[in-house]
Write a protein that holds these residues in place. Structure first.
Motif, PDB file in Angstrom:
ATOM      1  N   SER A 211       5.088  15.413  -1.323  1.00  0.00           N
ATOM      2  CA  SER A 211       6.079  14.329  -1.259  1.00  0.00           C
ATOM      3  C   SER A 211       6.878  14.361   0.034  1.00  0.00           C
ATOM      4  O   SER A 211       7.554  13.392   0.365  1.00  0.00           O
TER       5      SER A 211
ATOM      6  N   VAL B 223      10.835  11.394  -3.161  1.00  0.00           N
ATOM      7  CA  VAL B 223       9.749  10.604  -3.732  1.00  0.00           C
ATOM      8  C   VAL B 223       8.841  10.111  -2.611  1.00  0.00           C
ATOM      9  O   VAL B 223       9.308   9.494  -1.653  1.00  0.00           O
ATOM     10  N   ARG B 224       7.567  10.371  -2.729  1.00  0.00           N
ATOM     11  CA  ARG B 224       6.640   9.930  -1.684  1.00  0.00           C
ATOM     12  C   ARG B 224       6.493   8.418  -1.686  1.00  0.00           C
ATOM     13  O   ARG B 224       6.118   7.816  -2.703  1.00  0.00           O
ATOM     14  N   ALA B 225       6.784   7.810  -0.538  1.00  0.00           N
ATOM     15  CA  ALA B 225       6.606   6.366  -0.372  1.00  0.00           C
ATOM     16  C   ALA B 225       5.881   6.085   0.943  1.00  0.00           C
ATOM     17  O   ALA B 225       5.935   4.973   1.455  1.00  0.00           O
TER      18      ALA B 225
ATOM     19  N   HIS C 126      -2.601  11.609  -1.442  1.00  0.00           N
ATOM     20  CA  HIS C 126      -1.724  11.769  -2.607  1.00  0.00           C
ATOM     21  C   HIS C 126      -2.518  12.461  -3.721  1.00  0.00           C
ATOM     22  O   HIS C 126      -3.691  12.130  -3.952  1.00  0.00           O
TER      23      HIS C 126
ATOM     24  N   VAL D  52      -0.324   6.072  -3.861  1.00  0.00           N
ATOM     25  CA  VAL D  52       1.123   6.220  -3.710  1.00  0.00           C
ATOM     26  C   VAL D  52       1.816   5.223  -4.634  1.00  0.00           C
ATOM     27  O   VAL D  52       1.563   4.018  -4.551  1.00  0.00           O
TER      28      VAL D  52
ATOM     29  N   PRO E 167       5.729   5.137  -5.944  1.00  0.00           N
ATOM     30  CA  PRO E 167       7.061   5.734  -6.105  1.00  0.00           C
ATOM     31  C   PRO E 167       7.667   5.525  -7.489  1.00  0.00           C
ATOM     32  O   PRO E 167       8.285   6.440  -8.036  1.00  0.00           O
TER      33      PRO E 167
ATOM     34  N   ASP F 171       6.249   8.006  -9.874  1.00  0.00           N
ATOM     35  CA  ASP F 171       6.712   9.369  -9.610  1.00  0.00           C
ATOM     36  C   ASP F 171       8.163   9.564 -10.020  1.00  0.00           C
ATOM     37  O   ASP F 171       8.543  10.640 -10.495  1.00  0.00           O
TER      38      ASP F 171
ATOM     39  N   THR G 285      18.048  10.062  -5.497  1.00  0.00           N
ATOM     40  CA  THR G 285      16.624   9.749  -5.364  1.00  0.00           C
ATOM     41  C   THR G 285      16.397   9.272  -3.944  1.00  0.00           C
ATOM     42  O   THR G 285      16.953   8.253  -3.521  1.00  0.00           O
TER      43      THR G 285
ATOM     44  N   LEU H 237      13.638   8.146  -1.208  1.00  0.00           N
ATOM     45  CA  LEU H 237      12.271   7.714  -0.946  1.00  0.00           C
ATOM     46  C   LEU H 237      11.881   8.107   0.474  1.00  0.00           C
ATOM     47  O   LEU H 237      12.555   7.734   1.436  1.00  0.00           O
TER      48      LEU H 237
ATOM     49  N   ALA I 120      16.553   5.727   1.213  1.00  0.00           N
ATOM     50  CA  ALA I 120      15.229   5.881   1.820  1.00  0.00           C
ATOM     51  C   ALA I 120      15.396   6.382   3.244  1.00  0.00           C
ATOM     52  O   ALA I 120      16.336   6.007   3.945  1.00  0.00           O
TER      53      ALA I 120
END
Length: 369
Positions: free
Chosen positions: A12, A105-107, A115, A120, A122, A125, A209, A211, A241
């Motif tokens: 991530s 969070v992987r975006a 992944h 992917v 988000p 996840d 959170t 991103l 983000a």
């Protein structure tokens, strides 16, 4: 020093964010680390910089936050994930000691770093991580209820009544967790919140959170964050983000060079500034300052603390012998040019121990030893 635990699923970009925020250089890539990384981030504060420029002290000390990067959690159903394998399952006790959590969070898309679930997503996840935290809290409740049941038989009547009350409250929480409701969102009275504090449930921790987006999307960070932010985002949570890989690459540049590059790609602020600002927000923290020729320093306290409590953060002797505090806002002090001029203009005021310190106050404590 407030501490925040960085969690996230494998690949991530957690460690990239950790490196960017703390200035560390831990390896990133496919291999997941087996131990938590711990580092300290100096809190950027333009107010302290301006006060320091005015006083030219021998030392300038910014506020600090501690960050711990926990090993990546495996996904369920991909050969590694199972109930209880969540965010650093071996580190749950250490994780519960953190004052807040940051879920990375992987975006971002990167064919070189596929992944684990091939796609992917988000939103998926974010939901899955909530599930992992819920499972951890349910496991804690299960253990506590089993202990209460085993101990109740030997208890006296008054002790048994207290244990039954605790068990009923825990069962109520478990019912909410089964429905996917985090502890922080359960309707509880102030007394009940206090009773539960020592359990340190993970879903009761303030949560940011974050991103982790592509560099090409850095200029759209606010837009992307807004798309994933709940319309009724509760207190103690926040959504943002940032491109952690970009910020890690900029570590070797000067502040001016990094700022210029961020302007070129349209990034409003760096990962450090964003994570620190929002860490303060979800934890309900503010900063006050002490100034002088020896040192200009920022101190971190919880919003709502009074002058005597704030004095205790500087030194316990100041709280014990507190007489009064001389207070001026950082803007008024800069405008006046000196504390003497601030007093002359009646910008500096004297406050007693119950004065609630405000964000940006410059405080001088008078005390008896």
């Amino acid at each position: 020093m407030p501490g925040l635990g960085i969690i996230g699923f494998e690949r991530s970009g957690k460690t990239s964010l950790f490196n960017a925020v703390t200035g560390s250089a831990h390896a990133v890539g496919f291999a997941t680390h087996q131990d938590s990384h711990v580092g300290v981030a100096k809190v950027p504060d333009a107010r302290l910089d301006r006060l320091s420029a005015m006083y030219r002290p021998r030392k300038t000390t910014p506020a600090s936050l501690s960050y711990a990067d926990f090993p990546g959690a495996p996904f369920r159903g991909d050969g590694g994930g199972a109930p209880g394998d969540g965010p650093g399952a071996r580190f749950l006790d250490e994780l519960s000691q953190q004052d807040a959590l940051i879920h990375v969070v992987r975006a971002f898309e990167n064919d070189a770093v596929p992944h684990p679930r091939e796609r992917v997503d988000p939103a998926r996840d974010i939901e899955d991580m909530l599930l992992e935290l819920v499972f951890a809290d349910m496991a804690l409740i299960e253990k506590r209820l089993a202990r209460i049941a085993a101990e109740t038989k030997a208890m006296k009547a008054a002790e048994r009544e207290r244990a039954d009350h605790d068990a009923a409250l825990l069962r109520r929480l478990n019912d909410e967790l089964v429905e996917g409701t985090p502890v922080r969102a359960v309707a509880l009275g102030e007394a009940e919140r206090k009773e539960l504090r020592h359990y340190r449930f993970l879903t009761d921790r303030p949560l940011l959170t974050l991103l982790n987006i592509d560099e090409a999307d850095a200029g759209r960070a606010a837009e992307i964050a807004a798309a994933f932010r709940p319309s009724d985002e509760p207190a103690g949570t926040a959504t943002a983000a940032a491109c952690a890989a970009l910020e890690m690459e900029l570590l070797g540049l000067s502040d001016a060079e990094a700022a210029e590059y961020r302007r070129e790609v349209g990034a409003a602020e760096g990962a450090l500034e964003a994570s620190v600002r929002l860490s303060y927000q979800i934890l309900g923290l503010i900063s006050f300052f002490t100034v002088g020729e020896d040192e200009c320093r920022a101190w971190t306290i919880r919003a709502g603390e009074n002058a005597q409590q704030a004095a205790g953060h500087i030194h316990s002797d100041l709280a014990r012998g507190f007489i009064r505090a001389e207070v001026v806002t950082w803007q008024d002090l800069l405008e006046a040019g000196s504390e003497a001029e601030a007093r002359k203009r009646a910008l500096q005021h004297t406050e007693g121990k119950e004065y609630v310190v405000q964000d940006g106050d410059v405080v001088h404590v008078l005390f008896n030893i």
